[in-house]
Motif scaffolding. Structure first.
Motif, short mmCIF file in Angstrom:
data_model
loop_
_atom_site.label_atom_id
_atom_site.label_comp_id
_atom_site.label_asym_id
_atom_site.label_seq_id
_atom_site.Cartn_x
_atom_site.Cartn_y
_atom_site.Cartn_z
N ILE A 1 1.05 -1.57 -0.49
CA ILE A 1 0.11 -0.02 -0.08
C ILE A 1 0.99 1.07 0.50
CG2 ILE A 1 -2.00 1.19 1.16
CD1 ILE A 1 -2.78 -1.80 2.61
N SER A 2 0.32 2.14 -0.64
CA SER A 2 1.22 3.58 -0.69
C SER A 2 1.06 4.74 0.11
CB SER A 2 1.43 4.14 -2.38
OG SER A 2 1.18 3.01 -3.16
N PRO A 3 1.57 4.84 0.39
CA PRO A 3 1.77 6.06 1.90
C PRO A 3 0.13 6.68 2.00
CG PRO A 3 3.87 6.83 0.57
CD PRO A 3 2.89 5.79 -0.54
N PHE A 4 -0.39 7.30 2.64
CA PHE A 4 -1.50 7.64 2.98
C PHE A 4 -2.83 7.39 1.65
CE2 PHE A 4 1.13 11.21 4.76
CZ PHE A 4 0.92 11.21 5.90
N SER A 5 -2.46 5.60 1.80
CA SER A 5 -3.79 5.21 0.64
C SER A 5 -4.43 4.15 1.57
CB SER A 5 -2.70 4.74 -0.35
OG SER A 5 -2.13 6.15 -0.82
N GLY A 6 -5.66 3.66 0.70
CA GLY A 6 -6.41 2.70 1.09
C GLY A 6 -5.50 1.77 -0.11
N GLY A 7 -5.74 0.25 -0.04
CA GLY A 7 -5.41 -0.79 -0.87
C GLY A 7 -6.70 -1.00 -1.66
N GLY A 8 -6.51 -2.68 -1.93
CA GLY A 8 -8.12 -3.19 -2.58
C GLY A 8 -8.30 -3.72 -1.93
N ILE A 9 -9.05 -4.81 -2.92
CA ILE A 9 -9.62 -6.35 -1.94
C ILE A 9 -8.57 -7.65 -1.90
CG2 ILE A 9 -11.95 -7.95 -2.00
CD1 ILE A 9 -13.21 -5.04 -3.30
N MET A 10 -8.53 -8.08 -1.25
CA MET A 10 -7.83 -9.12 -1.34
C MET A 10 -8.57 -10.53 -0.75
SD MET A 10 -4.26 -8.33 -2.08
CE MET A 10 -5.37 -6.99 -3.20
#
Length: 251
Positions: free
Chosen positions: A65-74
């Motif tokens: 995950i990048s800084p200050f970000s939300g990820g995807g769906i694992m």
């Protein structure tokens, strides 16, 4: 009937009987449920998590995950349908510090053993949070961090710090400045070394955009020179406009 045929027939009947006896009579019941996993990074450092069930290492999920970000769906991590105290998972957390003078990106890795918070029967989606202070928090929820019913301690999605925003702005500005320089240099080069430059451009265009130049007879075609000059001028105008806009938007 011959003895060996009778024996084979009896054996076949026996197998058939066993097969019928073991056939399921309904849906197989299980005490577990598969849930999606999400990651959220509230820090200025790139973050990777590897989620592992200590009781079953094949049950896991991972994400960068990048800084200050939300990820995807694992998909997916398996949890008991009914929560009970003591459900724990291992979270291998990795983040990278700012680049050193030598160009290295120091890697920091740590393994956390975290208890899964209480959830209603059937569980909710599992969230792995790296909080602003670098801690790891687990949340089970079917709503997102900005929802009023979000149960996590940290509310809302990550908001980039002013320092991080300015660092990114400097990067975007540098890219925009480089594009302006490239177009200016291309126009200058075209004026000084017209034929040699057009030959190089023609060779590149034949590989990358053959359809765009098929109407020209070759690098010596005056229309091709006009085409390249126009494309440079338009590219320079776009780049200068983008740079001007970025300078106005400095955080």
């Amino acid at each position: 009937m011959k003895p060996h045929i009778a024996l084979l027939s009896a054996f076949a009947l026996l197998l058939t009987g066993c097969s019928k006896a073991t056939e399921p009579t309904g849906p197989v019941k299980t005490n577990t449920v598969s849930v999606n996993v999400h990651g959220v990074n509230y820090t200025a450092e790139p973050f990777r998590y590897v989620l592992v069930d200590p009781a079953n290492p094949s049950n896991g999920a991972a994400e960068h995950i990048s800084p200050f970000s939300g990820g995807g769906i694992m998909c997916c991590f398996t949890l008991p349908k009914r929560w009970s105290p003591g459900i724990r998972v291992n979270v291998q957390s990795t983040h990278w510090l700012p680049e050193t003078d030598k160009g290295d990106l120091p890697e920091v890795e740590k393994i956390y053993t975290v208890e899964v918070p209480a959830y209603p029967e059937g569980a909710g989606e599992l969230w792995v949070l790296r909080t602003a202070d670098g801690a790891i928090e687990l949340v089970t929820s079917n709503v997102e961090p900005d929802h009023p019913q979000w149960p996590g301690k940290v509310k809302g999605w990550p908001e980039p710090s002013l320092t991080y925003q300015r660092e990114r702005w400097k990067l975007y500005r540098k890219i925009a400045e480089d594009k302006v320089d490239v177009y200016r240099a291309s126009l200058d080069h075209l004026k000084k070394y017209t034929q040699a430059h057009l030959q190089n451009e023609w060779d590149v265009d034949k590989e990358r955009q053959r359809n765009a130049i098929k109407k020209f007879s070759g690098p010596n075609d005056p229309a091709y020179a006009e085409y390249k000059t126009k494309s440079y001028i338009e590219g320079l105008q776009r780049s200068e406009k983008k740079l001007k806009q970025l300078l106005k938007e400095k955080p």
